[in-house]
Motif scaffolding. Structure first.
Motif, short mmCIF file in Angstrom:
data_model
loop_
_atom_site.label_atom_id
_atom_site.label_comp_id
_atom_site.label_asym_id
_atom_site.label_seq_id
_atom_site.Cartn_x
_atom_site.Cartn_y
_atom_site.Cartn_z
N LEU A 29 -1.37 5.55 -15.02
CA LEU A 29 -1.42 4.12 -14.79
C LEU A 29 -1.88 3.90 -13.35
CD1 LEU A 29 2.02 3.16 -16.37
CD2 LEU A 29 -0.21 2.95 -17.43
N PRO A 30 -3.15 3.61 -13.13
CA PRO A 30 -3.64 3.49 -11.75
C PRO A 30 -3.02 2.30 -11.04
CG PRO A 30 -5.31 2.72 -13.30
CD PRO A 30 -4.20 3.31 -14.12
N GLU A 31 -2.53 2.54 -9.82
CA GLU A 31 -2.02 1.45 -9.00
C GLU A 31 -3.09 1.01 -8.03
OE1 GLU A 31 1.82 2.24 -7.33
OE2 GLU A 31 2.48 3.33 -9.09
N GLU A 32 -2.98 -0.22 -7.55
CA GLU A 32 -4.00 -0.73 -6.66
C GLU A 32 -4.05 0.09 -5.38
OE1 GLU A 32 -1.44 -4.17 -5.09
OE2 GLU A 32 -2.72 -5.11 -6.59
N ASP A 33 -5.23 0.16 -4.78
CA ASP A 33 -5.43 0.87 -3.52
C ASP A 33 -5.17 2.37 -3.65
OD1 ASP A 33 -6.05 -1.48 -2.08
OD2 ASP A 33 -3.92 -1.92 -1.89
N SER A 50 0.66 -3.05 -10.34
CA SER A 50 0.32 -3.91 -9.21
C SER A 50 1.63 -4.51 -8.72
CB SER A 50 -0.64 -5.02 -9.61
OG SER A 50 -0.75 -5.98 -8.57
N ARG A 51 1.96 -4.28 -7.48
CA ARG A 51 3.18 -4.85 -6.95
C ARG A 51 3.11 -6.36 -6.87
NH1 ARG A 51 0.93 -0.65 -6.71
NH2 ARG A 51 0.46 -0.39 -4.52
N ARG A 52 1.90 -6.92 -7.06
CA ARG A 52 1.73 -8.39 -7.08
C ARG A 52 1.96 -8.97 -8.47
NH1 ARG A 52 -1.89 -6.36 -3.43
NH2 ARG A 52 -1.77 -7.22 -1.33
N LEU A 97 0.82 -1.20 0.00
CA LEU A 97 0.00 0.00 0.00
C LEU A 97 0.87 1.26 0.00
CD1 LEU A 97 -2.81 1.29 0.19
CD2 LEU A 97 -2.65 1.09 2.67
N ILE A 98 2.00 1.23 0.68
CA ILE A 98 2.88 2.39 0.79
C ILE A 98 4.07 2.28 -0.16
CG2 ILE A 98 4.13 3.88 2.41
CD1 ILE A 98 1.16 3.54 3.00
N TYR A 99 4.60 1.09 -0.33
CA TYR A 99 5.74 0.86 -1.22
C TYR A 99 5.25 0.79 -2.65
CZ TYR A 99 9.96 -1.49 -3.04
OH TYR A 99 11.10 -1.83 -3.74
N ARG A 100 5.54 1.84 -3.42
CA ARG A 100 4.96 1.97 -4.75
C ARG A 100 6.04 2.37 -5.76
NH1 ARG A 100 -0.50 2.40 -3.51
NH2 ARG A 100 -1.12 3.43 -5.43
N SER A 101 5.62 2.59 -6.98
CA SER A 101 6.60 2.93 -8.03
C SER A 101 7.36 4.20 -7.69
CB SER A 101 5.90 3.07 -9.38
OG SER A 101 4.96 4.13 -9.36
N THR A 102 6.70 5.19 -7.07
CA THR A 102 7.39 6.43 -6.71
C THR A 102 8.49 6.15 -5.69
OG1 THR A 102 5.39 7.70 -7.13
CG2 THR A 102 7.08 8.76 -5.82
N SER A 103 8.24 5.23 -4.75
CA SER A 103 9.26 4.85 -3.77
C SER A 103 10.48 4.28 -4.47
CB SER A 103 8.70 3.82 -2.78
OG SER A 103 7.40 4.15 -2.34
N VAL A 104 10.25 3.40 -5.42
CA VAL A 104 11.34 2.74 -6.14
C VAL A 104 12.14 3.74 -6.97
CG1 VAL A 104 11.88 1.00 -7.90
CG2 VAL A 104 10.13 0.53 -6.18
N LEU A 105 11.44 4.59 -7.72
CA LEU A 105 12.13 5.55 -8.58
C LEU A 105 12.92 6.56 -7.76
CD1 LEU A 105 9.41 6.15 -11.31
CD2 LEU A 105 11.67 5.14 -11.66
#
Length: 455
Positions: free
Chosen positions: A423-427, A303-305, A218-226
């Motif tokens: 690109l909508p991410e889950e949650d 989706s991180r899944r 929910l918190i760890y998302r593409s923005t966190s990675v980039l």
């Protein structure tokens, strides 16, 4: 029930008569009523409230300003000039001070500083915190708002060190997303050089940008990675939220909120954080491949899944065995600031900045491994592997990337331009609750319905 709930929320944004009288009595000579009349949930623009607060902040920043190596510093929203005085006292460190002020109320006083120090102090009125909106407006009418605001910023190639230090307090999540986009697309601020920032930011934003996958998808998302791939970052200190105006309203989480563990961390503080683009960024990813990295992360972290091998085989059929049978030894990452954990306890759920490696392979990858299992450096390693495959040049990935960039180029509404490609991410609804901002005008009004986000 909704009426009672609205009254309750509104009440938390208002001062008691006594508290408001005391606040106005203390600050009305320096600050406009707009910043004093009511508390705000998450204001984007924040101002240092008084000289004592400015001195405390300067104490935290002393070693970092002394070692920055920049002779130019920009202050965001200097307001009444409390922290500006701290900068003026550092003539040996900063030969030029650029004051970027968004409120017209403060400009005459700041212009007086320019009159006193005509060569050293430059004043520009403009909303640097909403730089992405200025980019959009320039795109629509061919204007030069961004260029005019940044006209005094020195230009320097990335390889030649930092071009400027930026200090201030920013509560806008969109601002930090724009910094990522600016670096990826080599536009706006980072088109001028490798700029270092020391900013006070709300804890939820800092945690979102610097967390690992251990906190949950929910918190760890593409923005966190980039953010962690592109920037080196260092936590400096906690500073009281009451040292900044406008003051923050009390926020009560809804019952059963999934975000309580993040929203409840240090709400009475802002975090002072230093960050800058990585010194070796172009050794890790060539400037020509930055957009491909951005699209690779955005697409796969929708989706991180998402499972790694099935996803990549859509672009390069039959690539799974090369990921499963990997003969190369993994290269571990190292802390960027080795003494950070010892000198300052990091906030809960955040992670220290580390080096990035092109050989930090995820151990034991199989057909069930998800993209959310990867740490940022492992994601960069996977992209580098993918980029080196001979099929890459003819893969459908490049066609999809080109189509995404075309959509970005022809975006005709403000939100699509800021997000890049929606690109909508889950949650997403819950993520908006985490990073909800105070609307400052019609342009900031939320879009009705479920908002698409690309964080």
């Amino acid at each position: 029930l909704m009426f009672l709930r609205s009254r309750s929320i509104f009440a938390t944004c208002r001062y008691s008569t006594k508290a408001k009288r005391e606040l106005v009595s203390r600050y009305s000579g320096e600050f406009p009523e707009k910043l004093l009349s009511r508390k705000q949930k998450a204001p984007a623009n924040l101002y240092v409230a008084n000289a004592e607060a400015a001195q405390r902040i300067a104490g935290h920043l002393e070693p970092h300003m002394r070692s920055s190596g920049c002779d130019t510093v920009a202050e965001l929203n200097p307001g009444a000039g409390h922290f500006t005085r701290q900068l003026l006292n550092r003539e040996a460190d900063f030969r030029r001070i650029i004051l970027l002020e968004s409120m017209e109320h403060f400009v005459p006083r700041l212009q007086e500083l320019h009159s006193l120090y005509p060569e050293r102090v430059k004043v520009h009125q403009g909303d640097f915190v909403n730089l992405w909106k200025l980019v959009y407006m320039d795109k629509i009418d061919g204007g030069s708002r961004v260029a005019d605001l940044l006209i005094d910023v020195p230009q320097k190639p990335f390889s030649e060190g930092l071009n400027m230090l930026v200090v201030g307090a920013v509560g806008s999540y969109h601002f930090y997303k724009h910094l990522i986009n600016s670096l990826i697309f080599q536009t706006s601020l980072y088109n001028l050089g490798r700029c270092e920032m020391i900013l006070a930011m709300p804890p939820p934003i800092y945690i979102h940008l610097t967390c690992t996958n251990e906190i949950g998808y929910l918190i760890y998302r593409s923005t966190s990675v980039l953010f962690q791939i592109l920037f080196e970052h260092q936590f400096i200190a906690k500073v009281p939220r009451e040292d900044f105006l406008p003051l923050q309203s009390n926020y009560t989480l809804t019952k059963g909120s999934k975000l309580g563990k993040v929203r409840s961390i240090n709400p009475e503080y802002l975090y002072l954080v230093k960050f800058a683009p990585r010194r070796n960024l172009y050794d890790l990813v060539s400037p020509q491949d930055l957009t491909a990295l951005w699209f690779f992360v955005k697409q796969n972290f929708v989706s991180r899944r998402n499972r790694i091998i099935p996803n990549l085989e859509k672009w390069v059929p039959g690539c799974g065995p090369r990921l499963i049978i990997n003969p190369h030894a993994s290269e571990p990452v190292q802390p960027t600031y080795p003494g950070e954990n010892l000198s300052q306890k990091l906030p809960q759920y955040s992670s220290p900045s580390t080096s990035m490696s092109l050989r930090n392979y995820y151990p034991g990858i199989n057909i069930y491994t998800q993209f959310g299992d990867l740490l940022p450096s492992q994601t960069l390693t996977l992209f580098n592997q993918f980029r080196q495959w001979p099929e890459y040049a003819e893969s459908s990935f490049l066609a999809s990337l080109e189509n995404a960039l075309l959509k970005l180029e022809t975006a005709t509404d403000e939100q699509n331009l800021e997000d890049g490609v929606t690109l909508p991410e889950e949650d997403d609804a819950e993520a908006e609750e985490l990073l909800e901002e105070e609307a400052s005008g019609p342009a900031d009004s939320p879009v009705k319905g479920r908002k698409k986000a690309t964080s």
